[in-house]
Design an enzyme around this catalytic site. Structure first.
Site, PDB file in Angstrom:
ATOM      1  N   LYS A   1      -2.199  -2.226   7.494  1.00 49.70           N
ATOM      2  CA  LYS A   1      -3.599  -1.850   7.700  1.00 49.70           C
ATOM      3  C   LYS A   1      -4.301  -2.824   8.634  1.00 49.70           C
ATOM      4  O   LYS A   1      -5.141  -2.433   9.442  1.00 49.70           O
ATOM      5  CB  LYS A   1      -4.310  -1.812   6.348  1.00 49.70           C
ATOM      6  CG  LYS A   1      -5.750  -1.328   6.406  1.00 49.70           C
ATOM      7  CD  LYS A   1      -6.354  -1.279   5.021  1.00 49.70           C
ATOM      8  CE  LYS A   1      -7.809  -0.813   5.066  1.00 49.70           C
ATOM      9  NZ  LYS A   1      -8.406  -0.777   3.700  1.00 49.70           N
TER      10      LYS A   1
ATOM     11  N   ARG B   1      -1.465  -1.706  -6.573  1.00 46.38           N
ATOM     12  CA  ARG B   1      -1.587  -2.932  -5.760  1.00 46.38           C
ATOM     13  C   ARG B   1      -2.405  -3.968  -6.521  1.00 46.38           C
ATOM     14  O   ARG B   1      -2.054  -5.154  -6.563  1.00 46.38           O
ATOM     15  CB  ARG B   1      -2.256  -2.584  -4.427  1.00 46.38           C
ATOM     16  CG  ARG B   1      -2.454  -3.739  -3.447  1.00 46.38           C
ATOM     17  CD  ARG B   1      -2.938  -3.165  -2.112  1.00 46.38           C
ATOM     18  NE  ARG B   1      -3.473  -4.152  -1.198  1.00 46.38           N
ATOM     19  CZ  ARG B   1      -2.739  -4.846  -0.323  1.00 46.38           C
ATOM     20  NH1 ARG B   1      -1.434  -4.683  -0.287  1.00 46.38           N
ATOM     21  NH2 ARG B   1      -3.306  -5.704   0.507  1.00 46.38           N
TER      22      ARG B   1
ATOM     23  N   HIS C   1      -3.799 -10.076   3.297  1.00 49.93           N
ATOM     24  CA  HIS C   1      -5.247 -10.183   3.488  1.00 49.93           C
ATOM     25  C   HIS C   1      -5.542 -11.088   4.674  1.00 49.93           C
ATOM     26  O   HIS C   1      -4.920 -12.143   4.838  1.00 49.93           O
ATOM     27  CB  HIS C   1      -5.904 -10.758   2.230  1.00 49.93           C
ATOM     28  CG  HIS C   1      -5.982  -9.777   1.103  1.00 49.93           C
ATOM     29  ND1 HIS C   1      -6.187 -10.138  -0.208  1.00 49.93           N
ATOM     30  CD2 HIS C   1      -5.881  -8.415   1.092  1.00 49.93           C
ATOM     31  CE1 HIS C   1      -6.207  -9.066  -0.973  1.00 49.93           C
ATOM     32  NE2 HIS C   1      -6.023  -8.015  -0.210  1.00 49.93           N
TER      33      HIS C   1
ATOM     34  N   HIS D   1      -3.527   3.288  -5.512  1.00 50.36           N
ATOM     35  CA  HIS D   1      -3.891   1.990  -4.925  1.00 50.36           C
ATOM     36  C   HIS D   1      -4.069   0.920  -6.004  1.00 50.36           C
ATOM     37  O   HIS D   1      -3.933  -0.277  -5.725  1.00 50.36           O
ATOM     38  CB  HIS D   1      -5.170   2.119  -4.105  1.00 50.36           C
ATOM     39  CG  HIS D   1      -5.484   0.902  -3.291  1.00 50.36           C
ATOM     40  ND1 HIS D   1      -4.819   0.581  -2.122  1.00 50.36           N
ATOM     41  CD2 HIS D   1      -6.394  -0.101  -3.484  1.00 50.36           C
ATOM     42  CE1 HIS D   1      -5.297  -0.550  -1.633  1.00 50.36           C
ATOM     43  NE2 HIS D   1      -6.252  -0.984  -2.433  1.00 50.36           N
TER      44      HIS D   1
ATOM     45  N   ARG E   1       0.833  -1.191   0.000  1.00 51.20           N
ATOM     46  CA  ARG E   1       0.000   0.000   0.000  1.00 51.20           C
ATOM     47  C   ARG E   1       0.874   1.250   0.000  1.00 51.20           C
ATOM     48  O   ARG E   1       2.044   1.206   0.392  1.00 51.20           O
ATOM     49  CB  ARG E   1      -0.926   0.016   1.221  1.00 51.20           C
ATOM     50  CG  ARG E   1      -1.887  -1.167   1.292  1.00 51.20           C
ATOM     51  CD  ARG E   1      -2.732  -1.090   2.550  1.00 51.20           C
ATOM     52  NE  ARG E   1      -3.692  -2.193   2.619  1.00 51.20           N
ATOM     53  CZ  ARG E   1      -3.439  -3.373   3.174  1.00 51.20           C
ATOM     54  NH1 ARG E   1      -2.246  -3.604   3.721  1.00 51.20           N
ATOM     55  NH2 ARG E   1      -4.357  -4.320   3.202  1.00 51.20           N
TER      56      ARG E   1
ATOM     57  N   TYR F   1      -9.401 -11.782  -7.462  1.00 52.24           N
ATOM     58  CA  TYR F   1      -8.480 -11.992  -8.574  1.00 52.24           C
ATOM     59  C   TYR F   1      -8.580 -13.409  -9.150  1.00 52.24           C
ATOM     60  O   TYR F   1      -7.867 -13.744 -10.085  1.00 52.24           O
ATOM     61  CB  TYR F   1      -7.035 -11.752  -8.118  1.00 52.24           C
ATOM     62  CG  TYR F   1      -6.827 -10.410  -7.458  1.00 52.24           C
ATOM     63  CD1 TYR F   1      -6.802  -9.242  -8.210  1.00 52.24           C
ATOM     64  CD2 TYR F   1      -6.676 -10.308  -6.075  1.00 52.24           C
ATOM     65  CE1 TYR F   1      -6.623  -8.010  -7.603  1.00 52.24           C
ATOM     66  CE2 TYR F   1      -6.491  -9.081  -5.463  1.00 52.24           C
ATOM     67  CZ  TYR F   1      -6.468  -7.936  -6.234  1.00 52.24           C
ATOM     68  OH  TYR F   1      -6.300  -6.710  -5.637  1.00 52.24           O
TER      69      TYR F   1
END
Length: 213
Positions: A102, A160, A183, A157, A77, A192
């Site tokens: 995050k 990413r 994640h 972003h 990020r 994806y």
């Protein structure tokens, strides 16, 4: 602002009041409890083609170029990139250690050979910020690079997403991508999955064409 942004602000306010009640600094109902969240639209993942990546890198100035290469080769990020410090990069082992993310969890990101070369050209130090770029400078230079490269409807972003999309199309390995992106669940990485399936379908067609049974 977007519905997603409004929901993030609402969640933050809810956390503030819940924390205040927990610390006995506030007594009463959390005023956010009766506020409904906005419905978020699931937009299509925007990522650059290889040709667009080439145009973008050529359009980047000297200060921005290394940060863009880092984003494209790690999926980190923007905040993680700008907070990156030399003491958290191990070029001998080939690992970037992200201590603050995050999700709040630390993670390790492998360093691709191209990125390792960029780091070496930057003359690594024992400590200190790697890129030394304020957010406002990144925004300005990135906008100019996009305009010069004639790339529209694209955010920082989305770099990413670009990394993740090409990683999946090349490897098809969603669990590995989940670990690299940090994640918390595979469900977040599943966006994806369709790229992996499309890539496998192309590989199968190439295989069938070669077999000629």
């Amino acid at each position: 602002t977007s519905a997603a942004t409004a929901n993030r602000h609402l969640a933050r306010l809810a956390h503030i009041f819940n924390s205040a009640r927990k610390w006995k600094e506030y007594v009463g109902q959390n005023p956010t409890e009766d506020v409904d969240k906005e419905r978020e639209e699931n937009h299509k993942v925007r990522f650059l083609s290889k040709e667009e990546i080439s145009r973008l890198l050529q359009a980047c100035g000297v200060r921005l170029h290394p940060a863009i290469v880092c984003a494209l080769h790690t999926g980190m990020r923007r905040g993680e990139i700008l907070d990156l410090r030399w003491e958290n990069i191990d070029l001998n082992v080939g690992i970037i250690f992200i201590l603050k993310s995050k999700s709040g969890k630390a993670r390790e990101v492998p360093i691709a050979p191209q990125l390792a070369e960029v780091f070496r050209l930057m003359e690594p130090r024992a400590e200190g910020d790697v890129f030394e770029l304020p957010v406002v400078t990144v925004r300005r230079h990135f906008a100019k690079a996009l305009e010069k490269a004639e790339i529209k409807d694209f955010r920082f972003h989305d770099l990413r997403h670009t990394f993740a999309s090409h990683f999946v199309m090349s490897t098809g390995d969603l669990p590995a991508l989940q670990r690299i992106l940090g994640h918390s669940s595979l469900k977040m990485t599943q966006r994806y999955a369709h790229l992996s399936k499309a890539h496998l379908a192309r590989e199968m067609r190439a295989f069938a064409e070669a077999m000629k049974l």
